[in-house]
Each structure stands twice: as structure tokens, then as C-alpha cells.
Design a protein around this motif. Structure first.
Motif, PDB file in Angstrom:
ATOM      1  N   SER A   1       3.220  10.529   6.076  1.00  0.00           N
ATOM      2  CA  SER A   1       2.299  11.007   5.042  1.00  0.00           C
ATOM      3  C   SER A   1       1.132  10.055   4.790  1.00  0.00           C
ATOM      4  N   VAL A   2       1.255   8.809   5.233  1.00  0.00           N
ATOM      5  CA  VAL A   2       0.186   7.835   4.956  1.00  0.00           C
ATOM      6  C   VAL A   2      -0.454   7.277   6.223  1.00  0.00           C
ATOM      7  N   LYS A   3       0.044   7.652   7.374  1.00  0.00           N
ATOM      8  CA  LYS A   3      -0.520   7.153   8.626  1.00  0.00           C
ATOM      9  C   LYS A   3      -1.995   7.485   8.727  1.00  0.00           C
ATOM     10  N   GLY A   4      -2.774   6.500   9.133  1.00  0.00           N
ATOM     11  CA  GLY A   4      -4.206   6.691   9.275  1.00  0.00           C
ATOM     12  C   GLY A   4      -4.982   6.486   7.998  1.00  0.00           C
ATOM     13  N   ARG A   5      -4.292   6.387   6.875  1.00  0.00           N
ATOM     14  CA  ARG A   5      -4.976   6.189   5.587  1.00  0.00           C
ATOM     15  C   ARG A   5      -4.611   4.859   4.946  1.00  0.00           C
ATOM     16  N   PHE A   6      -3.373   4.428   5.125  1.00  0.00           N
ATOM     17  CA  PHE A   6      -2.897   3.181   4.517  1.00  0.00           C
ATOM     18  C   PHE A   6      -2.740   2.121   5.601  1.00  0.00           C
ATOM     19  N   THR A   7      -2.983   0.867   5.205  1.00  0.00           N
ATOM     20  CA  THR A   7      -2.801  -0.254   6.121  1.00  0.00           C
ATOM     21  C   THR A   7      -2.094  -1.382   5.394  1.00  0.00           C
ATOM     22  N   ILE A   8      -0.990  -1.847   5.977  1.00  0.00           N
ATOM     23  CA  ILE A   8      -0.265  -2.984   5.413  1.00  0.00           C
ATOM     24  C   ILE A   8      -0.639  -4.232   6.189  1.00  0.00           C
ATOM     25  N   SER A   9      -0.733  -5.352   5.483  1.00  0.00           N
ATOM     26  CA  SER A   9      -1.021  -6.627   6.130  1.00  0.00           C
ATOM     27  C   SER A   9      -0.371  -7.731   5.306  1.00  0.00           C
ATOM     28  N   ARG A  10      -0.298  -8.918   5.880  1.00  0.00           N
ATOM     29  CA  ARG A  10       0.302 -10.032   5.141  1.00  0.00           C
ATOM     30  C   ARG A  10      -0.445 -11.315   5.457  1.00  0.00           C
ATOM     31  N   ASP A  11      -0.429 -12.205   4.480  1.00  0.00           N
ATOM     32  CA  ASP A  11      -1.010 -13.542   4.620  1.00  0.00           C
ATOM     33  C   ASP A  11       0.109 -14.518   4.310  1.00  0.00           C
ATOM     34  N   ASN A  12       0.721 -15.063   5.354  1.00  0.00           N
ATOM     35  CA  ASN A  12       1.869 -15.941   5.143  1.00  0.00           C
ATOM     36  C   ASN A  12       1.474 -17.263   4.480  1.00  0.00           C
ATOM     37  N   ALA A  13       0.229 -17.635   4.567  1.00  0.00           N
ATOM     38  CA  ALA A  13      -0.223 -18.849   3.892  1.00  0.00           C
ATOM     39  C   ALA A  13      -0.280 -18.645   2.383  1.00  0.00           C
ATOM     40  N   LYS A  14      -0.437 -17.402   1.956  1.00  0.00           N
ATOM     41  CA  LYS A  14      -0.538 -17.095   0.529  1.00  0.00           C
ATOM     42  C   LYS A  14       0.712 -16.403  -0.006  1.00  0.00           C
ATOM     43  N   ASN A  15       1.714 -16.215   0.867  1.00  0.00           N
ATOM     44  CA  ASN A  15       2.946 -15.521   0.452  1.00  0.00           C
ATOM     45  C   ASN A  15       2.637 -14.165  -0.190  1.00  0.00           C
ATOM     46  N   THR A  16       1.726 -13.448   0.424  1.00  0.00           N
ATOM     47  CA  THR A  16       1.259 -12.190  -0.163  1.00  0.00           C
ATOM     48  C   THR A  16       1.156 -11.111   0.908  1.00  0.00           C
ATOM     49  N   VAL A  17       1.547  -9.913   0.514  1.00  0.00           N
ATOM     50  CA  VAL A  17       1.387  -8.723   1.347  1.00  0.00           C
ATOM     51  C   VAL A  17       0.420  -7.791   0.651  1.00  0.00           C
ATOM     52  N   TYR A  18      -0.397  -7.124   1.450  1.00  0.00           N
ATOM     53  CA  TYR A  18      -1.409  -6.218   0.913  1.00  0.00           C
ATOM     54  C   TYR A  18      -1.165  -4.794   1.416  1.00  0.00           C
ATOM     55  N   LEU A  19      -1.561  -3.847   0.600  1.00  0.00           N
ATOM     56  CA  LEU A  19      -1.543  -2.443   1.007  1.00  0.00           C
ATOM     57  C   LEU A  19      -2.912  -1.862   0.708  1.00  0.00           C
ATOM     58  N   GLN A  20      -3.691  -1.665   1.754  1.00  0.00           N
ATOM     59  CA  GLN A  20      -4.995  -1.032   1.610  1.00  0.00           C
ATOM     60  C   GLN A  20      -4.807   0.474   1.711  1.00  0.00           C
ATOM     61  N   MET A  21      -5.208   1.174   0.673  1.00  0.00           N
ATOM     62  CA  MET A  21      -5.028   2.625   0.601  1.00  0.00           C
ATOM     63  C   MET A  21      -6.394   3.290   0.555  1.00  0.00           C
ATOM     64  N   ASN A  22      -6.693   4.034   1.576  1.00  0.00           N
ATOM     65  CA  ASN A  22      -7.969   4.749   1.664  1.00  0.00           C
ATOM     66  C   ASN A  22      -7.731   6.255   1.641  1.00  0.00           C
ATOM     67  N   SER A  23      -8.781   6.990   1.401  1.00  0.00           N
ATOM     68  CA  SER A  23      -8.713   8.460   1.379  1.00  0.00           C
ATOM     69  C   SER A  23      -7.551   8.943   0.523  1.00  0.00           C
ATOM     70  N   LEU A  24      -7.464   8.383  -0.656  1.00  0.00           N
ATOM     71  CA  LEU A  24      -6.343   8.699  -1.535  1.00  0.00           C
ATOM     72  C   LEU A  24      -6.359  10.154  -1.970  1.00  0.00           C
ATOM     73  N   LYS A  25      -5.153  10.694  -2.140  1.00  0.00           N
ATOM     74  CA  LYS A  25      -4.980  12.087  -2.541  1.00  0.00           C
ATOM     75  C   LYS A  25      -4.155  12.127  -3.827  1.00  0.00           C
ATOM     76  N   PRO A  26      -4.265  13.201  -4.583  1.00  0.00           N
ATOM     77  CA  PRO A  26      -3.437  13.307  -5.791  1.00  0.00           C
ATOM     78  C   PRO A  26      -1.938  13.164  -5.502  1.00  0.00           C
ATOM     79  N   VAL A  27      -1.488  13.571  -4.325  1.00  0.00           N
ATOM     80  CA  VAL A  27      -0.063  13.452  -3.994  1.00  0.00           C
ATOM     81  C   VAL A  27       0.366  12.002  -3.803  1.00  0.00           C
ATOM     82  N   ASP A  28      -0.592  11.096  -3.708  1.00  0.00           N
ATOM     83  CA  ASP A  28      -0.264   9.671  -3.601  1.00  0.00           C
ATOM     84  C   ASP A  28       0.044   9.057  -4.964  1.00  0.00           C
ATOM     85  N   THR A  29      -0.144   9.820  -6.026  1.00  0.00           N
ATOM     86  CA  THR A  29       0.145   9.325  -7.370  1.00  0.00           C
ATOM     87  C   THR A  29       1.623   8.979  -7.497  1.00  0.00           C
ATOM     88  N   ALA A  30       1.892   7.734  -7.876  1.00  0.00           N
ATOM     89  CA  ALA A  30       3.271   7.251  -7.963  1.00  0.00           C
ATOM     90  C   ALA A  30       3.259   5.828  -8.488  1.00  0.00           C
TER      91      ALA A  30
END
Length: 123
Positions: free
Chosen positions: A62-91
Motif C-alpha cells: 500500500s505504500v510502495k513507491g510513495r514512502f521511503t525508509i532510511s536510517r542514520d546510524n550516527a544519529k541513532n535515528t530512522v526516518y520515514l519520508q511519506m509522499n503523495s499522502l492519501k486520506p487512507v494513510d491517516t493513522a
């Protein structure tokens, strides 16, 4: 162990948000990290996961092509970039950590959960 999710908010359909998950209290580089979400009245569902060093990523269809996960191990942080958001992504979006990626992709026996961050997409 703490997983601190942030970055949620209200956005119009077609817009973008970037979520962050800051992790402390465990060896970040030994942990796969995932994002899950739970919409009102629905069960929590897997969204995406990233392996310890980012070499492998998995996405729900449901999120392929729209969401991208990445991580920065130096910052101990993971990111979720969400593009082309839809109302069904509400959560409410949650991040989770486990030494075994299969626990995350199979949504079972997950060691650590963070608190959620609300994402609301208006039509």
C-alpha cells in the motif's frame, strides 16, 4: 530503551511528511527498525522496515513507491519520508526495533515499541 517518534501532523492529500524515530538505550546498529500504523477501528499493520545497516528494506504494498525508509546510524535515528499522502494513510504511526528483522516483517515477538505519532491526511 526508548523509541521516540515525531514528525506527525495534519497534511492535505498529495502532501508530504517526514517522520523520525530516535532510539536510545540499545545498540542501534544491531537493530532492525520498522514503522507500523494503526487507523481508528483497525488493527495495527506493518508499513516498512530497514535492516541494521540499511542494506535491506521492505514495504507494504500500500505504500510502495510513495514512502521511503532510511536510517542514520550516527544519529541513532530512522526516518520515514511519506509522499503523495492519501486520506487512507491517516493513522497513528509507531516505530519498533528488534534484533531479528523477521519479527518486524512478521509482526510477532517484537522487542521494543515507541509511542505513536498521529498522521492525519485531509481530502
Amino acid at each position: 530503551v526508548q523509541l521516540q517518534a515525531s514528525g506527525g501532523g495534519l497534511v492535505q492529500a498529495g502532501g508530504s511528511l517526514r517522520l523520525s524515530c530516535a532510539v536510545s538505550g540499545l545498540t542501534f546498529g544491531n537493530s532492525a527498525i520498522a514503522w507500523f500504523r494503526q487507523a481508528p477501528g483497525k488493527e495495527r499493520e506493518f508499513v516498512t522496515a530497514i535492516s541494521r545497516y540499511g542494506g535491506a528494506v521492505y514495504y507494504a504494498d500500500s505504500v510502495k513507491g510513495r514512502f521511503t525508509i532510511s536510517r542514520d546510524n550516527a544519529k541513532n535515528t530512522v526516518y520515514l519520508q511519506m509522499n503523495s499522502l492519501k486520506p487512507v494513510d491517516t493513522a497513528v504511526y509507531y516505530c519498533a526495533a528488534d534484533g531479528d528483522m523477521r519479527h518486524l516483517t512478521d509482526s510477532r515477538g517484537i522487542n521494543y515499541w515507541g509511542q505513536g505519532t498521529q498522521v492525519t491526511v485531509s481530502s
